[in-house]
Structures are given as structure tokens and as C-alpha cells.
Design an enzyme around this catalytic site. Sequence first.
Site, short mmCIF file in Angstrom:
data_model
loop_
_atom_site.label_atom_id
_atom_site.label_comp_id
_atom_site.label_asym_id
_atom_site.label_seq_id
_atom_site.Cartn_x
_atom_site.Cartn_y
_atom_site.Cartn_z
N ASP A 10 -1.81 8.47 10.10
CA ASP A 10 -0.74 7.59 9.47
C ASP A 10 0.66 7.76 10.28
OD1 ASP A 10 -2.48 6.76 7.41
OD2 ASP A 10 -1.90 8.64 6.26
N HIS B 92 -3.12 9.50 1.73
CA HIS B 92 -3.85 9.12 3.02
C HIS B 92 -4.68 7.86 2.88
CE1 HIS B 92 -5.11 9.33 7.19
NE2 HIS B 92 -6.55 9.65 6.84
#
Length: 337
Positions: free
Chosen positions: A171, A198
Amino acid sequence: MFSRQAARVLARNARLFSSSAPRQTKVAVLGASGGIGQPLSLLLKLDPLVSSLNLYDIRLAPGVAADVSHIDTPGEVNGYPADKLDDALDGVKVVVIPAGVPRKPGSDPSGPQTNASIVRDLASAVARVSPEAHVLVISNPVNSTVPIVASVFEKAGVFDPRRVFGVTTLDVVRAARFVSGIANVAPAQTPITVVGGHSGVTIVPLLSQNRYGKSLAGEAYEKLVHRIQFGGDEVVKAKDGAGSATLSMAYAGAKFANALLRGLNGEKGVVTPTFVKSDLYADKGVDFFASNVELGKNGVEKIYPVGPISPEEQKLLDAALPELKKNIEKGRAFAAQ
């Protein structure tokens, strides 16, 4: 002419690859033959801080190890088949777990229980053989698999919250790359802290904390946030059902592993986001959370608060926490079965 930052990076790399660089960490990759495991193993073989690399999978691991072992960098490589998991874990200091099944088009990264079962069983072996190892969980759904590992370790009486990590680095990597593309600058100039979890809406990029990110507003901001949160869907769709984000995830996993290894080897000031046991939002029932963490000789040395955020980011965080709580509870419930 090199910038000062570039000069520092070159100097650090020169130190790492010199004969005097510390090479004392034994690393195991569980799931080394998969779409993430193979490129991850390759990248770890290139890391001078990895002295020994143990590659394990239920199939093909000895072959992957033989292939990777021919790379002309220091560090030995050994492969272990399905019945040699304990041998693969013997004496390791860092365990990286990318094992699992890939996502399909339309699937939810917070989804199926197959990976949960795999991670639970691997965690049980780690708790038995190498209870003091640092465990890096890549297998999705990370928001649930990390609590599963913690629960298994707790049941075995060996849980140390400083040593269990959910790898959310992809990310961070995506955010830096996407912002740099918009701003037309190098990704080194667009480091973005990403907090929360996540998957999907649990991913909260703090764009306001970067000089280029904070200039985005309105539709451009919303599109960027969505792309960071659902970048995995972009890759799954582009691969037309043939795979998910394996190469970029392998890179992100190796990047986080290197940060941890640098901390374990005594480097100061190693700070990066990761999903760990955290008190930041425990009062809201969220006791695992990704935020900037300082890594050191004991693993987690310090957990940093989220810091000043924009009203838009506060809305993202408010949406992330309830979903994150459900994901964590799902992981714990699975481990308790």
C-alpha cells in the site's frame, strides 16, 4: 550531479555489499514456490543482510532453491519439501509467510478461509520450532491472518507483539508511485504513510502529510484514494484471472524484510508502516493497526501515532476502524475453532 539523498543511498548500499557488512540473519520463506514466493526468494537472495535462506513449500521448493542458489551473491540457500517444515524453521531469525491461494477477479482480499488455515498451521510450526523468530505475514487477508498468528502464539505461550508483523508495504509502495506519477517527480519525493489495515476501505493513505499529496483535492483526491485502496483489483483485472499482484507484492515484502533486518542489525531510525499489535485504537476494539513503526534489535521498538490528519482522512479512518474490527474478530474466531 547526485543529490545528497542519492549520495547517502549509494553510500549505504556500498556499506551493505562490502565484505565487512553484517550478514548474520537466517531467513525462511514459507510458500517459496508460489507467485509471490519465487520472486520474493530471488529478492531476498540479493539482500546482503540475509546470510542463509531456507525455502519451504508443499511442492517444488528444492527446485526453486536450486535455481536461486546459482545467483552470485553471498548467502546459502536450502530447499525443503512438504515433510521438512520443522527443518526449514530450525534456527531461523525471520520467517516470511507468503503462502496461500491467489485472488480471482471479483474476489475480496478480506475473503476466503483457505489462507487462514494455511497460516494457522504454519504459525503452529513456528511457535513449536522457532518461537523467538520474527514473523512477517504476507498471506491475505492480513487484517485477519495476523491476529490468527498472534492467537496461535498466545495459545502456545510464546506471543511477543514485537515480533509479529503484517506486511502492508505494498500500500505504501503504490501510494508513493501513484502520487509521484501525478506530481511528475521521483517516488523518493512522495513517501506516503498508509495506516489502518491492508484491504479496501481499511487502507488509509495520509496524503496530507506529503507536500505533493496534500495538493490533491476533490475528484482527483477521491480517485487517488480509491486507486490506492483497490490497487489489487487493478492487477487482478489486468491479469484476466491468471493471477494477482505477485511481483509488486514480492518487492514490497522484500523491502519490508530489509527494513526489519537493518533494524535487527542495529541501524537506527528505521521507520515504516506495518500492521502490528497496537494500543492506538484499542479503545475502539481495534488492537491491531498499521501505522509508522520504528524497527530495532527487538523488532518493534516504537509505535508512532497517526499524527495530524485532514478532515477527509479522518472520514477515511472512521470508515476503516469498524471494518478492521470485524476483520480482526474474524481472525480470532477462526483461530479459536
